[in-house]
Each structure stands twice: as C-alpha cells, then as structure tokens.
Design a protein around this motif. Structure first.
Motif, PDB file in Angstrom:
ATOM      1  N   MET A  29       0.859  -1.182   0.000  1.00 38.93           N
ATOM      2  CA  MET A  29       0.000   0.000   0.000  1.00 38.93           C
ATOM      3  C   MET A  29       0.896   1.233   0.000  1.00 38.93           C
ATOM      4  N   VAL A  30       0.726   2.102  -0.960  1.00 41.91           N
ATOM      5  CA  VAL A  30       1.492   3.346  -1.035  1.00 41.91           C
ATOM      6  C   VAL A  30       0.608   4.482  -0.539  1.00 41.91           C
ATOM      7  N   VAL A  31       1.098   5.197   0.461  1.00 35.56           N
ATOM      8  CA  VAL A  31       0.314   6.243   1.114  1.00 35.56           C
ATOM      9  C   VAL A  31       0.983   7.596   0.898  1.00 35.56           C
ATOM     10  N   ASN A  32       0.204   8.544   0.403  1.00 42.48           N
ATOM     11  CA  ASN A  32       0.652   9.933   0.344  1.00 42.48           C
ATOM     12  C   ASN A  32       0.153  10.625   1.610  1.00 42.48           C
ATOM     13  N   PRO A  33       1.051  10.977   2.531  1.00 44.58           N
ATOM     14  CA  PRO A  33       0.604  11.499   3.819  1.00 44.58           C
ATOM     15  C   PRO A  33       0.013  12.899   3.752  1.00 44.58           C
ATOM     16  N   PHE A  34       0.132  13.564   2.628  1.00 41.15           N
ATOM     17  CA  PHE A  34      -0.315  14.948   2.541  1.00 41.15           C
ATOM     18  C   PHE A  34      -1.658  15.082   1.824  1.00 41.15           C
ATOM     19  N   THR A  35      -1.986  14.089   0.987  1.00 36.77           N
ATOM     20  CA  THR A  35      -3.281  14.097   0.314  1.00 36.77           C
ATOM     21  C   THR A  35      -4.184  12.972   0.817  1.00 36.77           C
ATOM     22  N   PHE A 298       2.068  -3.685   8.647  1.00 35.53           N
ATOM     23  CA  PHE A 298       0.874  -3.225   9.357  1.00 35.53           C
ATOM     24  C   PHE A 298       0.921  -3.754  10.792  1.00 35.53           C
ATOM     25  N   HIS A 299       0.732  -2.856  11.739  1.00 40.73           N
ATOM     26  CA  HIS A 299       1.033  -3.160  13.143  1.00 40.73           C
ATOM     27  C   HIS A 299      -0.216  -3.345  14.002  1.00 40.73           C
ATOM     28  N   LEU A 300       0.042  -3.759  15.243  1.00 42.62           N
ATOM     29  CA  LEU A 300      -1.019  -3.978  16.223  1.00 42.62           C
ATOM     30  C   LEU A 300      -1.744  -2.685  16.579  1.00 42.62           C
ATOM     31  N   PRO A 301      -3.061  -2.759  16.815  1.00 49.13           N
ATOM     32  CA  PRO A 301      -3.765  -1.582  17.344  1.00 49.13           C
ATOM     33  C   PRO A 301      -3.137  -1.123  18.663  1.00 49.13           C
ATOM     34  N   TYR A 322      -5.179   2.228   7.529  1.00 55.26           N
ATOM     35  CA  TYR A 322      -5.409   0.942   8.191  1.00 55.26           C
ATOM     36  C   TYR A 322      -6.841   0.456   7.963  1.00 55.26           C
ATOM     37  N   ASN A 323      -7.800   1.354   8.020  1.00 60.14           N
ATOM     38  CA  ASN A 323      -9.184   0.958   7.753  1.00 60.14           C
ATOM     39  C   ASN A 323      -9.339   0.496   6.316  1.00 60.14           C
ATOM     40  N   GLU A 324      -8.615   1.141   5.399  1.00 63.47           N
ATOM     41  CA  GLU A 324      -8.613   0.713   4.004  1.00 63.47           C
ATOM     42  C   GLU A 324      -7.964  -0.667   3.857  1.00 63.47           C
ATOM     43  N   ALA A 325      -6.884  -0.903   4.621  1.00 60.93           N
ATOM     44  CA  ALA A 325      -6.202  -2.204   4.584  1.00 60.93           C
ATOM     45  C   ALA A 325      -7.126  -3.322   5.066  1.00 60.93           C
ATOM     46  N   MET A 339       3.446  -1.355   3.803  1.00 57.08           N
ATOM     47  CA  MET A 339       3.008   0.003   3.493  1.00 57.08           C
ATOM     48  C   MET A 339       4.242   0.839   3.185  1.00 57.08           C
ATOM     49  N   TYR A 340       4.098   1.739   2.205  1.00 59.73           N
ATOM     50  CA  TYR A 340       5.158   2.708   1.923  1.00 59.73           C
ATOM     51  C   TYR A 340       4.602   4.102   2.124  1.00 59.73           C
ATOM     52  N   ILE A 341       5.182   4.843   3.056  1.00 57.02           N
ATOM     53  CA  ILE A 341       4.814   6.231   3.291  1.00 57.02           C
ATOM     54  C   ILE A 341       5.760   7.091   2.461  1.00 57.02           C
ATOM     55  N   ARG A 342       5.197   7.734   1.454  1.00 57.84           N
ATOM     56  CA  ARG A 342       6.015   8.522   0.535  1.00 57.84           C
ATOM     57  C   ARG A 342       6.624   9.735   1.237  1.00 57.84           C
ATOM     58  N   PRO A 343       7.820  10.143   0.811  1.00 60.32           N
ATOM     59  CA  PRO A 343       8.444  11.346   1.366  1.00 60.32           C
ATOM     60  C   PRO A 343       7.743  12.607   0.894  1.00 60.32           C
ATOM     61  N   ARG A 344       8.088  13.723   1.541  1.00 61.89           N
ATOM     62  CA  ARG A 344       7.671  15.027   1.052  1.00 61.89           C
ATOM     63  C   ARG A 344       8.309  15.276  -0.320  1.00 61.89           C
TER      64      ARG A 344
END
Length: 347
Positions: A29-35, A298-301, A322-325, A339-344
């Motif tokens: 899962m690739v996540v854009n943290p800003f959008t 993906f980690h524990l709650p 996480y809800n999407e996962a 999961m990959y959290i993209r850089p700025r």
C-alpha cells in the motif's frame, strides 16, 4: 495523548500466520501522507518509488533461535527459556515459563545436557538471569537446540526458519525479526542498486520491549525498553551525502527508523558512526530529523509502532490507511503485507 486514539478494528483472520512463498509477492500500500491518497501494488513496485540518488536503509540484525525447551535438573519439570539480552560472558537475561518454578540456583538442562543454565538473578515481568555452561561454541549449540521466537499471535509452525530472517541478516542478536525487511529478495535489492539507489545497513537488535503492549492510558507515561544499535562510518557517510545532495532517505522498518532518529536527535540531524543503547519513543508531535520515507508492515492496534508511523504520516492518515487495509483484506503483522509512506516532495 491517549492510547485509545490509536485503536482500530482488526479481524483476527487478517493476521498472517505463514509467510508467502515469494517474499516480494506481498502487497504494497502506497500512502501519500499529505493528500491521504492510497495506491495498491505488489511489493516489487517499490523499485518505481525509489530514484537514483536516494538511500535505502536496512537493519541487518539476525534473529537468534532464542526459544529453548529444557527440564529442571532436580525434578525433570519442563521449562521454556527465551533469550532476551546478553549481559556478559555466557550470561543472559531471559523470560521463563513457568517462572514460579525457577529460583536462584535452579539448573536447567537442554538437549540431554548439551547446554546447562543456572539461574543467577530474578528480574521483573517473570524474567530471570542465567549463566550458561557447555562444551563447544555457544551459537552452534543454540542453532541445534533453539527455535525461532515467533510472536504469540502466530500459531502456525514455521517450516522454514530462514523465512523469519531477512535475506541480508548477518549481525546476530535479535529476539524478533525486523519484519519490514522480509519482503526483499536479493534480486530486488540488486535491481534497486542498479537503478542508482544507495543501499546501506545499520544494526538494531530487536528486543521484545518493542512489541510490549502499552499498559498506560496516556502515551507520554509509557517507557520503552532499551535496544542495542550500531552504525558504521560508511553508512553514516552515505546517508549524510544523500541528504546533502537532495536525495531521499527511505528507512526499511521501525527499527532502522529508531536507530537513525536516535543519532540524528543527538547531532542536529547529522548521522554519525556510533553504537549504544536506545529507548527512543516516537509518537505524534515528534519531528523527524533523519528519514524522509518509510517502508513498514501493518502493526497492532494501540502499539508504539502505530504511534511511530502516525508521527510521520499523521494519525488521521494512518488510521484511514489501516481501515482501508482491513477493507481490502491486507495481511497484517510479521508475515503480512507492507506500506510505503512517501516522502515530502516525492519526485
């Protein structure tokens, strides 16, 4: 900040019990943290996310087969030992089951006497310190007698012990695997290098404290256990040079992240060669100084690991991801997806 703020619903059937046959065939899962935009890929897509001049940082710790099944020398009662931390020559801190049967002076034998352990001290949380005696080389005996210390949520027997090691594991000392690295194959790492991405290694020996449940209501009251880390001159130089030239530093896993952020917090963002112990606890409000992007499982709650990734991407973004996962039936935890959290300013 409350621990409950980092809770989410996780169906038990999404907890991966066995590793995939092909490491790199896991989902990403690739996540854009800003959008808050989310993309779904296979893990091999990480090659397209990394660019020439970036730096990929991996933790090369190697998991010890640290679970030992033995018997009390005097009664023959079964005892389980889990090695946690070496404190001296043949001296270890351990967890014991059942702890109430083990007092100072208790002798436990393993493998019909190949290995013996004498209890030398009582520790908190059911822990005990032991002095080991044997003929030969300790780690060779451990390889023969020990089992991989899989997390308690994995109930299936692991047929291939190497699947709980990264393909680049080399520094013995962990009680658990740096699981974000389990997705990499040698072939994928070579493709990444051939693209012009710098690949460097740091070491953090993962202790069980990393996964210890947060038992307080307020996260500021939680204390992390210390873990040993080491960074070489070569690795520090490559990481610093990457940042100076405008490349992105992408950390593989929370353990690599905690190593780099421990050092960067001491030296105003610079990475220096050193070794020591860290109990850094990263949660929202922390300002990252070393890394730009993060590859993680993906980690524990309500875990410290969810808090760490929330500090990078934002709590709302992470809980949305996480809800999407869960909705898309991603596999969770050690043998799960990534999961990959993209850089700025991702190029």
């Amino acid at each position: 900040m409350k621990v409950e703020d980092f809770d989410f619903h996780l169906p038990e059937e999404l907890i991966a019990q066995t590793p995939l046959l092909d490491r790199a065939s896991s989902r990403l899962m690739v996540v854009n943290p800003f959008t808050m935009e989310i993309e779904h890929h296979q893990f091999g897509h990480i090659l397209d996310e990394l660019q020439a001049g970036d730096c990929l940082v991996l933790n090369d710790t190697k998991v010890l087969p640290a679970r030992l099944m033995g018997t009390k020398e005097d009664t023959g009662a079964g005892i389980e030992l889990l090695l946690l931390k070496q404190t001296g020559n043949d001296e270890w801190e351990t967890l014991v089951k059942p702890a109430k049967r083990v007092k100072i002076g208790t002798v436990i034998t393993f493998g019909g006497g190949l290995l013996k352990a004498t209890c030398t001290g009582m520790l908190e949380h059911g822990g005990r310190s032991f002095k080991f005696s044997y003929d030969g080389i300790f780690y060779e005996i451990l390889e023969k007698l020990g089992e991989m210390p899989l997390p308690p949520y994995i109930r299936e027997k692991l047929e291939d012990q190497d699947r709980y090691q990264t393909v680049y594991a080399r520094e013995r000392g962990s009680a658990a695997a740096p699981t974000a690295g389990l997705h990499f194959t040698q072939e994928l790492l070579e493709q990444i290098k051939n693209k012009g991405v710098h690949v460097v290694f740091v070491t953090l020996h993962v202790g069980l404290g990393t996964f210890r449940p947060v038992s307080v209501d307020s996260i500021e009251d939680h204390d992390m256990h210390s873990e040993f880390y080491s960074v070489t001159e070569e690795a520090a130089e490559v990481i610093n040079r990457t940042k100076q030239s405008g490349g992105k530093v992408v950390s593989v896993g929370t353990t690599s992240t905690r190593t780099l952020e421990t050092i960067a917090s001491k030296y105003n963002g610079e990475i220096r060669a050193e070794q020591g112990w860290t109990n850094i606890f990263i949660y929202p409000g922390y300002e990252y100084k070393a890394i730009d992007g993060l590859i993680t499982n993906f980690h524990l709650p309500k875990s410290t690991l969810v808090m760490l990734v929330s500090a990078l991407a934002g709590k709302e973004t992470i809980l949305h991801a996480y809800n999407e996962a869960v909705k898309e039936k991603y596999r969770f935890f050690s043998f799960g997806d990534a999961m990959y959290i993209r850089p700025r300013n991702n190029r």
